[in-house]
Motif scaffolding. Structure first.
Motif, PDB file in Angstrom:
ATOM      1  N   CYS A 230       0.844  -1.184   0.000  1.00 28.32           N
ATOM      2  CA  CYS A 230       0.000   0.000   0.000  1.00 28.32           C
ATOM      3  C   CYS A 230       0.885   1.241   0.000  1.00 28.32           C
ATOM      4  O   CYS A 230       2.064   1.197   0.304  1.00 28.32           O
TER       5      CYS A 230
ATOM      6  N   CYS B 251       0.843   3.419   2.121  1.00 28.97           N
ATOM      7  CA  CYS B 251       1.268   3.659   3.500  1.00 28.97           C
ATOM      8  C   CYS B 251       2.409   2.725   3.889  1.00 28.97           C
ATOM      9  O   CYS B 251       2.986   2.859   4.961  1.00 28.97           O
TER      10      CYS B 251
ATOM     11  N   CYS C   7      -6.817  -1.409   1.881  1.00 32.07           N
ATOM     12  CA  CYS C   7      -5.784  -1.484   2.904  1.00 32.07           C
ATOM     13  C   CYS C   7      -6.421  -1.424   4.290  1.00 32.07           C
ATOM     14  O   CYS C   7      -7.125  -0.472   4.633  1.00 32.07           O
TER      15      CYS C   7
ATOM     16  N   CYS D   3      -4.512   1.651   6.522  1.00 34.09           N
ATOM     17  CA  CYS D   3      -4.815   3.083   6.388  1.00 34.09           C
ATOM     18  C   CYS D   3      -6.190   3.339   5.774  1.00 34.09           C
ATOM     19  O   CYS D   3      -6.630   4.474   5.669  1.00 34.09           O
TER      20      CYS D   3
HETATM   21 ZN    ZN Z   1      -2.408   1.564   3.416  1.00 33.11          ZN
END
Ligand code: ZN
Length: 365
Positions: A320, A322, A337, A340
């Protein structure tokens, strides 16, 4: 830099015969030179050099044993052999188990010969025809102007049609700078997805072409081997292939032109990274097409003074933005995800990751 410009030739019947003849003679010279090299090699690894062979050219021509009209074009054939043979010797030296001995070429497969310098046996006439030594003054369709400094001229036969290819030296013109940056994820469903979220669909001809090729292929398979009808069917199949290749090249040119005009920094996947992740493995089927596209993109980017960066694609479909891992199988087209909460199209996320990796490689983050 060099670029190729190709134009269609319209030879008369007599000129077609002359072109076939020149190509046939180039092929004969190629095979004879190869034969000589093979014999020397088999006599104890003694390898001939380009000049050993080129020095004989004058005598061979004086004795009337070579119909290839232009001297430099004959030298070019010998240089081609030299290249092929050197590559072979390199493979042997590297201990390749199957070094692939250079092969003789059939007249049918031998499909091009080159005039290594413009003006020597080839030139433009006042009325816009192309003069080729040994052939005459050929009619050409100048679908775009021939600009730049011509270096070499290659005459080639493709599916029964004749073309001339000019290799042209040119200096790239830098485009005005732009801050815009983009990551590109090449995909299986769409041709590509950009980090902006925009998708470039596969062109519609793609599916149609597959059908046409299948039909042409079947027609060849039905015809009797060695028959005249089979020859005809093969030419039609070659034409269908050439048509698809032209369409694909055109699509690649236009797409890469738009991208280079729009973005100052372009990040793509490096298709040559070994040990590709599972998602990439399935993509390898299309590698050839994508490499061709990336090559055009790279050439245009360089000419325009744009930055093109290739990143290791590992993980770009499984991570992801993040940083959290988000494993997905190939059929899962959506990215969710848990860490996040990002919910987006899979390829869009990949394209953004590719851009991020590219920017950090360039130190632009
Ligand atoms: Zn994420």
């Amino acid at each position: 830099m060099r670029k190729m410009m190709q134009y269609r030739l319209y030879p008369t019947e007599a000129q077609t015969a002359a072109l076939d003849d020149q190509l046939g003679e180039a092929c004969r010279l190629y095979n004879a030179a190869l034969q000589e090299r093979r014999e020397a090699y088999q006599r104890g690894g003694l390898s001939l050099h380009y000049y050993d062979q080129a020095n004989q050219l004058k005598d061979i021509r004086a004795a009337g044993n070579l119909g290839l009209a232009n001297f430099s074009a004959s030298q070019d054939v010998l240089r081609r052999i030299d290249k092929t043979f050197k590559a072979f010797l390199r493979r042997v030296k590297a201990g390749a188990s199957k070094p692939g001995y250079p092969r003789f070429k059939s007249r049918r497969r031998f499909d091009s010969y080159t005039f290594p310098s413009w003006g020597d046996g080839c030139r433009l006439t006042a009325v816009g025809r192309l003069y080729l030594q040994g052939v005459g003054h050929l009619q050409v369709t100048w679908h775009r102007p021939l600009e730049g400094q011509v270096k070499t001229v290659t005459v080639k036969r493709q599916a029964g049609t004749w073309f001339v290819c000019f290799s042209i030296a040119y200096e790239g013109e830098a485009l005005p700078g732009t801050e815009a940056r983009v990551g590109i994820d090449v995909g299986l469903t769409d041709f590509a997805t950009l980090s902006t979220g925009e998708t470039i669909p596969n062109p519609r001809y793609y599916r149609k072409a597959q059908g046409t090729l299948r039909i042409a292929q079947r027609r060849v398979a039905r015809r009797k081997r060695g028959g005249r009808n089979r020859r005809k069917a093969v030419v039609l199949l070659q034409k269908a292939h050439a048509h698809v290749q032209n369409q694909r090249a055109d699509f690649h040119h236009k797409t890469s032109r738009t991208l280079v005009d729009t973005y100052g920094v372009i990040a793509v996947e490096d298709l040559h990274v070994k040990g590709l992740a599972s998602g990439m493995l399935a993509k390898s089927v299309h590698d050839a097409g994508w490499s061709a596209f990336f090559n055009k993109l790279a050439a245009k980017a360089e000419a325009a003074g744009r930055l093109l960066v290739k990143v290791n694609p590992r993980g770009t479909s499984q991570t992801c933005l993040c940083g959290a891992p988000v494993p997905k199988t190939l059929s899962q087209r959506w990215h969710e995800c848990a860490a996040c909460g990002l919910s987006a199209a899979r390829d869009h996320v990949s394209a953004q990751l590719i851009l991020g990796l590219g920017l950090s490689l360039l130190g632009l983050t």
